[in-house]
Design an enzyme around this catalytic site. Structure first.
Site, PDB file in Angstrom:
ATOM      1  N   HIS A   1      -9.031  -1.954  -5.657  1.00  0.00           N
ATOM      2  CA  HIS A   1      -8.057  -2.277  -4.907  1.00  0.00           C
ATOM      3  C   HIS A   1      -6.828  -3.210  -5.163  1.00  0.00           C
ATOM      4  CE1 HIS A   1      -6.103  -2.526  -1.096  1.00  0.00           C
ATOM      5  NE2 HIS A   1      -5.909  -3.888  -1.153  1.00  0.00           N
TER       6      HIS A   1
ATOM      7  N   HIS B   1      -0.808 -11.079  -4.823  1.00  0.00           N
ATOM      8  CA  HIS B   1       0.712 -10.764  -4.616  1.00  0.00           C
ATOM      9  C   HIS B   1       1.505 -11.692  -5.481  1.00  0.00           C
ATOM     10  CE1 HIS B   1      -0.637  -7.441  -2.391  1.00  0.00           C
ATOM     11  NE2 HIS B   1      -1.225  -8.120  -1.497  1.00  0.00           N
TER      12      HIS B   1
ATOM     13  N   ASP C   1      -2.763  -2.762  -5.657  1.00  0.00           N
ATOM     14  CA  ASP C   1      -1.910  -3.687  -5.144  1.00  0.00           C
ATOM     15  C   ASP C   1      -1.013  -4.019  -6.278  1.00  0.00           C
ATOM     16  OD1 ASP C   1      -2.732  -4.039  -2.640  1.00  0.00           O
ATOM     17  OD2 ASP C   1      -3.761  -5.752  -2.959  1.00  0.00           O
TER      18      ASP C   1
ATOM     19  N   HIS D   1       0.763  -1.087  -0.089  1.00  0.00           N
ATOM     20  CA  HIS D   1      -0.070   0.031  -0.221  1.00  0.00           C
ATOM     21  C   HIS D   1       0.919   1.219   0.077  1.00  0.00           C
ATOM     22  CE1 HIS D   1      -3.756  -2.405   1.937  1.00  0.00           C
ATOM     23  NE2 HIS D   1      -3.368  -2.760   0.443  1.00  0.00           N
TER      24      HIS D   1
END
Length: 276
Positions: free
Chosen positions: A235, A261, A239, A78
């Protein structure tokens, strides 16, 4: 175009989403060509953790970096997203623990602080690397790809993989030249599914999660007021920006769906091999 750092230092404090403890991070201006570095201030002497994709040590539910002495900092995506999104090239991030505070689950507080202190232009030219060829990574139905381009843009899809009747597939788009990171991306919060809570807690995760720092998707509805109709896709895009900020600035068209991720870091590593 010139490199930039933040106009002055600022501090943010809050609970961490996974370990559930309060940590404090302070961002400082830094010299040209220094990039972004984390500095663990809870140990003596301070431990420096360089922001490089080769230092990624874990991608389960967040991105973690570890230095050669074994000191780590996690949940870096973030703050890295905010720095890249707000065009900060050089900064030092002091953190007094192993995890970055989650704040409200987005990068809004960080991006807002950057906007408030402003940017300081540095007398060194900013260089963008270019992509030699198309690059793609995939795991099952999840994929992420990068195409050579003269600008930087992202198109990221969220899929309603659990076929919940109140959810739909979403697509978020962001172009650094056409859109505004602070208003279009930074507000998008992290999210999770109610059915996963017990499993994640059994793995010693989400100890600090709450409806104040995450959007919860229940079996019969969303247990939060959304900031955007496509907040989940936005969002995911946030990321992706943060994870790809672990490699030097480059120009490409990024497209993906069902990203994670782990997938983001796979792409970052592969892209790095094909930049010039």
């Amino acid at each position: 175009m010139y490199q930039q750092t933040i106009g002055s230092s600022f501090k943010l404090e809050g609970i961490t989403i996974h370990s559930g403890i309060v940590t404090c991070m302070t961002l400082h201006p830094s010299r040209p060509n220094s990039g972004i570095v984390f500095r663990r201030t809870d140990v003596e002497p301070f431990e420096i953790i360089e922001v490089k994709v080769k230092n990624v040590s874990n991608t389960e539910r967040c991105t973690q970096l570890t230095n050669h002495n074994g000191y780590s900092v996690s949940m870096v995506e973030h703050v890295m997203s905010a720095l890249r999104g707000m065009a900060v090239d050089n900064a030092i991030i002091d953190i007094n623990g192993e995890e970055i505070p989650v704040l409200d689950g987005s990068s809004l507080d960080i991006a807002t602080k950057i906007s408030e202190v402003g940017l300081s232009r540095q007398n060194v030219e900013k260089k963008y690397l270019r992509l030699k060829k198309n690059v793609r990574v995939e795991i099952g139905k999840s994929f992420l790809e990068a195409f050579p381009c003269s600008a930087m843009s992202y198109t990221i899809g969220f899929k309603n993989v659990h076929n919940l009747p109140f959810l739909s597939d979403q697509i978020a788009y962001f172009d650094f030249e056409l859109n505004d990171y602070l208003s279009d991306i930074a507000l998008a919060r992290t999210f999770g599914y109610e059915k996963d809570i017990n499993y994640l807690r059994s793995k010693e995760l989400i100890k600090g999660a709450s409806l104040g720092n995450a959007v919860l998707i229940g079996e019969s509805g969303i247990m939060s007021n959304l900031r955007f109709q496509d907040e989940f896709a936005r969002h995911k895009l946030l990321d992706v920006i943060g994870d790809l900020a672990l490699i030097p600035p480059f120009l490409a068209k990024i497209k993906g769906e069902r990203t994670s991720h782990h997938l983001n870091i796979l792409l970052a590593r592969k892209v790095l091999k094909h930049l010039y």
